[in-house]
Motif scaffolding. Structure first.
Motif, PDB file in Angstrom:
ATOM      1  N   GLU A  47      -1.173  25.189-115.052  1.00  0.00           N
ATOM      2  CA  GLU A  47       0.123  25.858-114.634  1.00  0.00           C
ATOM      3  C   GLU A  47       1.028  24.943-113.884  1.00  0.00           C
ATOM      4  OE1 GLU A  47      -2.593  28.932-116.031  1.00  0.00           O
ATOM      5  OE2 GLU A  47      -2.998  27.287-114.512  1.00  0.00           O
ATOM      6  N   LYS A 230       1.901  31.331-122.066  1.00  0.00           N
ATOM      7  CA  LYS A 230       0.481  31.530-121.856  1.00  0.00           C
ATOM      8  C   LYS A 230       0.303  32.263-120.540  1.00  0.00           C
ATOM      9  CE  LYS A 230      -4.081  29.266-121.582  1.00  0.00           C
ATOM     10  NZ  LYS A 230      -4.802  27.575-121.895  1.00  0.00           N
ATOM     11  N   LEU A 233       1.388  35.809-120.974  1.00  0.00           N
ATOM     12  CA  LEU A 233       0.337  36.482-122.052  1.00  0.00           C
ATOM     13  C   LEU A 233      -1.274  36.501-121.330  1.00  0.00           C
ATOM     14  CD1 LEU A 233       1.325  35.217-125.342  1.00  0.00           C
ATOM     15  CD2 LEU A 233       1.873  37.267-124.289  1.00  0.00           C
ATOM     16  N   ASP A 234      -1.442  35.415-120.562  1.00  0.00           N
ATOM     17  CA  ASP A 234      -2.878  35.859-120.001  1.00  0.00           C
ATOM     18  C   ASP A 234      -2.738  35.170-118.633  1.00  0.00           C
ATOM     19  OD1 ASP A 234      -5.568  35.601-119.648  1.00  0.00           O
ATOM     20  OD2 ASP A 234      -5.770  33.389-120.492  1.00  0.00           O
ATOM     21  N   GLU A 236      -3.230  34.645-114.706  1.00  0.00           N
ATOM     22  CA  GLU A 236      -4.234  34.462-113.650  1.00  0.00           C
ATOM     23  C   GLU A 236      -3.907  33.882-112.248  1.00  0.00           C
ATOM     24  OE1 GLU A 236      -6.680  31.209-115.272  1.00  0.00           O
ATOM     25  OE2 GLU A 236      -7.451  32.356-117.185  1.00  0.00           O
TER      26      GLU A 236
END
Length: 292
Positions: A47, A230, A233-234, A236
């Motif tokens: 990220e 990403k 969608l996922d 964290e």
């Protein structure tokens, strides 16, 4: 915050010089641990790298704004006569897109195989040295991939790289596309491998370098978009804060623009690619000593 600035500067310098940004980011982390320097790079993540990639994309767009404008004008002015330009740009992008998608889906893109990084540093360092020898011969030729007479001492105009893209054959455009796809592997260097292949195809080093950066724009955009997608969608918890992201971005943007302009200037220096090749080999040896 200091660590974010350090990573941003390293990204800006090593992304554009042909020495591999991914290998140097790994090396800095390992040196920090081995030498006990006390820096905390734990926040570095995929990220965080997205912010660095955005800075890199903006830097290329800023430096090559004239070339981008010429491409847009050519396509919008007469789409039918720009078919070759569009076709070659697509051929230079598709291989990296397909291979990049494969590496992303298999998770190989995020792996840090130290042996592979060391091998790529050394092997593609040798490739740079070989390209330097080809560059000497290319500089002696009066023509450059169909361009009008262009000496190595003459400044490159924005239209030269665009015209070269238009005049390249489909086969050579694909070669450049596959060369760019190799840069998705850690330790290769996008600017190094794409410029080297351009030189092997007969382009003068300045034109090969400009093409390498122009055709990297869609890939940087795709990588950034994939990373952002990403994240959604996922999701964290982020390992960094607003300050780290902001200072890392600014450091990467400023150093990226500075060293991209710097590399475009020094590419004309005789044996410069060989010097970078030797440097890569030495870094590979250092990494082998530290990591293995």
């Amino acid at each position: 915050m200091l660590e974010a600035i350090i990573l941003g500067i390293i990204q800006g310098i090593t992304e554009f010089l042909p020495i591999s940004s991914s290998a140097h980011l790994l090396l800095v982390s390992q040196l920090n641990e081995s030498l006990g320097l006390g820096y905390d790079f734990a926040f570095q993540s995929t990220e965080f790298d997205i912010f660095l990639h955005i800075a890199t994309f903006i830097a290329i767009a800023v430096v090559y704004r004239k070339e981008i404008g010429i491409i847009i004008n050519k396509i919008s002015a007469n789409f039918s006569t720009s078919n070759t330009l569009i076709q070659n740009l697509v051929l230079m992008t598709i291989p990296a897109g397909i291979i990049g998608l494969f590496l992303y889906l298999t998770g190989f893109a995020d792996s840090q195989n130290n042996l592979l990084v060391i091998f790529n540093l050394v092997f593609f360092g040798i490739v740079l040295i070989a390209a330097d020898q080809f560059a000497k011969n290319n500089d002696k030729t009066p023509a450059n991939a169909g361009l009008s007479s262009q000496s190595s001492s003459k400044p490159i105009s924005p239209s030269d790289a665009v015209e070269a893209i238009s005049l390249l054959s489909r086969k050579n455009s694909l070669f450049l596309g596959f060369a760019q796809s190799l840069a998705l592997l850690r330790g290769v260097s996008r600017s190094g491998i794409t410029t080297s292949v351009g030189i092997f195809l007969g382009l003068k080093r300045e034109t090969a370098l400009d093409i390498a950066f122009i055709i990297s724009l869609p890939i940087f955009l795709a990588v950034t978009f994939a990373g952002i997608l990403k994240m959604f969608l996922d999701p964290e918890p982020l390992s960094f804060g607003f300050q780290e992201a902001g200072f890392g971005f600014l450091a990467a943007l400023i150093s990226s623009i500075a060293f991209l302009l710097f590399f475009r200037k020094i590419i004309r220096i005789p044996r410069i690619l060989s010097y970078f090749g030797i440097y890569r080999i030495l870094v590979g040896i250092i990494m082998a000593i530290i990591l293995l």
